[in-house]
Design a protein around this motif. Structure first.
Motif, PDB file in Angstrom:
ATOM      1  N   GLU A 278     107.043  59.962  22.379  1.00  0.00           N
ATOM      2  CA  GLU A 278     107.250  58.914  21.385  1.00  0.00           C
ATOM      3  C   GLU A 278     105.936  58.252  20.999  1.00  0.00           C
ATOM      4  OE1 GLU A 278     110.337  56.008  22.032  1.00  0.00           O
ATOM      5  OE2 GLU A 278     111.435  57.407  23.318  1.00  0.00           O
ATOM      6  N   ALA A 281     104.470  59.660  17.959  1.00  0.00           N
ATOM      7  CA  ALA A 281     105.091  59.156  16.732  1.00  0.00           C
ATOM      8  C   ALA A 281     104.551  57.777  16.367  1.00  0.00           C
ATOM      9  CB  ALA A 281     106.611  59.106  16.909  1.00  0.00           C
ATOM     10  N   ARG A 293     105.658  60.365   6.427  1.00  0.00           N
ATOM     11  CA  ARG A 293     106.430  60.008   7.619  1.00  0.00           C
ATOM     12  C   ARG A 293     107.894  60.406   7.465  1.00  0.00           C
ATOM     13  NH1 ARG A 293     106.884  54.845   8.187  1.00  0.00           N
ATOM     14  NH2 ARG A 293     105.441  53.992   6.661  1.00  0.00           N
ATOM     15  N   VAL A 308     111.766  60.087  18.462  1.00  0.00           N
ATOM     16  CA  VAL A 308     110.514  60.299  17.727  1.00  0.00           C
ATOM     17  C   VAL A 308     110.745  60.033  16.242  1.00  0.00           C
ATOM     18  CG1 VAL A 308     108.827  62.049  17.032  1.00  0.00           C
ATOM     19  CG2 VAL A 308     109.568  61.913  19.419  1.00  0.00           C
ATOM     20  N   LEU A 312     109.015  57.249  13.423  1.00  0.00           N
ATOM     21  CA  LEU A 312     108.395  57.691  12.177  1.00  0.00           C
ATOM     22  C   LEU A 312     109.088  57.107  10.953  1.00  0.00           C
ATOM     23  CD1 LEU A 312     107.880  61.416  13.188  1.00  0.00           C
ATOM     24  CD2 LEU A 312     106.040  59.797  12.691  1.00  0.00           C
TER      25      LEU A 312
END
Length: 425
Positions: A278, A281, A293, A308, A312
């Motif tokens: 994570e 991200a 993104r 994740v 984003l």
């Protein structure tokens, strides 16, 4: 096309010189290529030999055509590429436009207006990963892609594993085999860049800035950026038992460091693999624009990396995502919110916002699922227990208990409308 080597169509490794392994889909692929179909999309798992099969099929069926290979599918303007191909076709005869490993940025451009420009003189052939095709492309585009789809078989051992040094690759990914974990962290960064189909080039400088995420996951303090750039250069130059770990290519006019495809295959399927962190991200959130993104989040959702994707997609406009993706984000945030310590329910309002955005454009089964999930969150916030759970897309409503069905049937409609308006506000 008859004179084109496999490396020009995306076969970068020793697979290019290995004996061809025949597969069941070869006949169908050749029939499609020989049937004057203007759009052909070929997909398969990593190391399924998709690019190699397309190269062979094109040489056998369209050997006398010109090839326009798209060098950077992440930044290409497909309409302009087809215009260039049409100009070449007018001078020199039929042209095949080929893009290997097409990312969502390219697939999103396969719209009816663009496909309508294709003909027997200008044809478009794409190879794409399953995750790219499943990354919530718009409905009209998905219909075009599905109609043109040829799937390479996934049964048994992938063709690439038969000709690639899999045991050596597993040893490279094992942290125990390294005296210093710096090279492994750099390699993992490049592998995860590919797994998420990140649309910007992974330059040596950017790799040095992002690699500390994977160093932290391995429990190693981050060295100076120059040391990480030196390690990256060594990985490009060095031969590790017959394997080149990183390959320097060009993307968008800049150097892009790409990992051997065997590693992303093993990272997803093997005991030597790892989850996309994570923290990566979170780092990417500050480096990518909202549209970039959104596309990367779509890939993460298609891969099952929902947490994740949640990072984003933060502050991404709902219109940039398909309703099913919005629903998945809402469910993921609701689960994370419920498990938050010491403040359970901290992000419930954000989860309802995602679900409401999905509801505004939802159709069919998704309408009911979004309704039930919003009601479940609001009921939890009010202290109500035993609320109906959200139903997965393929689940039959008859599978729920009679008590659950009764609860759903008697849920106050006025209350749900009020919640929807509050969430919208």
């Amino acid at each position: 096309m008859a004179d084109v080597g496999p490396e020009l169509v995306g076969v970068h490794d020793v697979e290019a010189t290995a004996p061809y392994v025949a597969r069941a889909a070869d006949d169908r692929l050749e029939n499609v290529l020989g049937a004057d179909r203007p759009l052909v999309v070929v997909t398969g798992d990593r190391l399924a030999g998709t690019s190699r099969a397309v190269h062979r099929g094109l040489r056998r069926m369209l050997g006398d055509t010109r090839l326009l290979a798209i060098a950077d599918p992440h930044s290409v303007d497909l309409a302009r590429a087809l215009t260039s191909a049409a100009e070449t076709a007018a001078r020199s005869g039929p042209v095949v436009v080929l893009a290997d490993d097409a990312p969502p940025a390219l697939l999103d451009q396969v719209v009816p207006a663009v496909v309508g420009r294709l003909s027997t003189d200008v044809r478009l052939v794409l190879t794409a990963r399953r995750t790219s095709l499943d990354a919530f492309v718009a409905g009209p585009t998905r219909a075009l892609l599905d109609d043109a789809l040829v799937t390479m078989p996934a049964d048994g051992t992938p063709a690439g594993e038969r000709v690639r040094p899999v045991l050596r690759a597993r040893a490279i990914l094992d942290p125990v085999g390294w005296s210093s974990l710096l090279p492994l962290a750099v390699l993992r960064t490049a592998v995860d860049w590919e797994r998420l189909h990140v649309p910007v080039p992974l330059t040596p400088q950017l790799l040095a800035e992002v690699a500390p995420v994977h160093l932290a996951a391995l429990g190693v303090p981050a060295p100076e950026p120059e040391e990480l750039r030196r390690v990256a250069r060594d990985l490009v130059r060095a031969d590790h038992g017959g394997m080149r770990l990183l390959r320097a290519t060009r993307r968008d006019g800049r150097v892009h460091l790409a990992a051997d495809r065997l590693f992303s295959h093993l990272a997803d399927r093997d005991a030597a693999g790892w989850a996309v962190p994570e923290e990566l991200a979170r780092d990417l959130w500050g480096r990518l624009g909202p549209e970039e993104r959104a596309r990367t989040a779509r890939v993460a959702l298609a891969r099952g990396d929902d947490q994740v994707a949640l990072w984003l997609a933060t502050q991404v406009a709902p219109d940039d995502l398909e309703p099913e993706a919005l629903y998945r984000l809402g469910v993921t945030l609701a689960q994370r919110s419920a498990a938050h310590t010491p403040e359970p329910g901290r992000w419930d309002r954000g989860a309802i916002n995602w679900l409401t955005a999905a509801l505004d454009r939802a159709e069919g089964d998704l309408v009911g699922r979004a309704h039930r999930m919003i009601l479940a969150i609001e009921s939890r916030r009010d202290g109500v227990v035993d609320v109906p759970a959200a139903r997965a897309s393929g689940e039959d409503p008859s599978d729920s208990s009679p008590e659950d069905q009764a609860d759903q049937a008697t849920a106050p409609r006025v209350r749900l409308i009020r919640m929807r308006e509050v969430a919208r506000t």
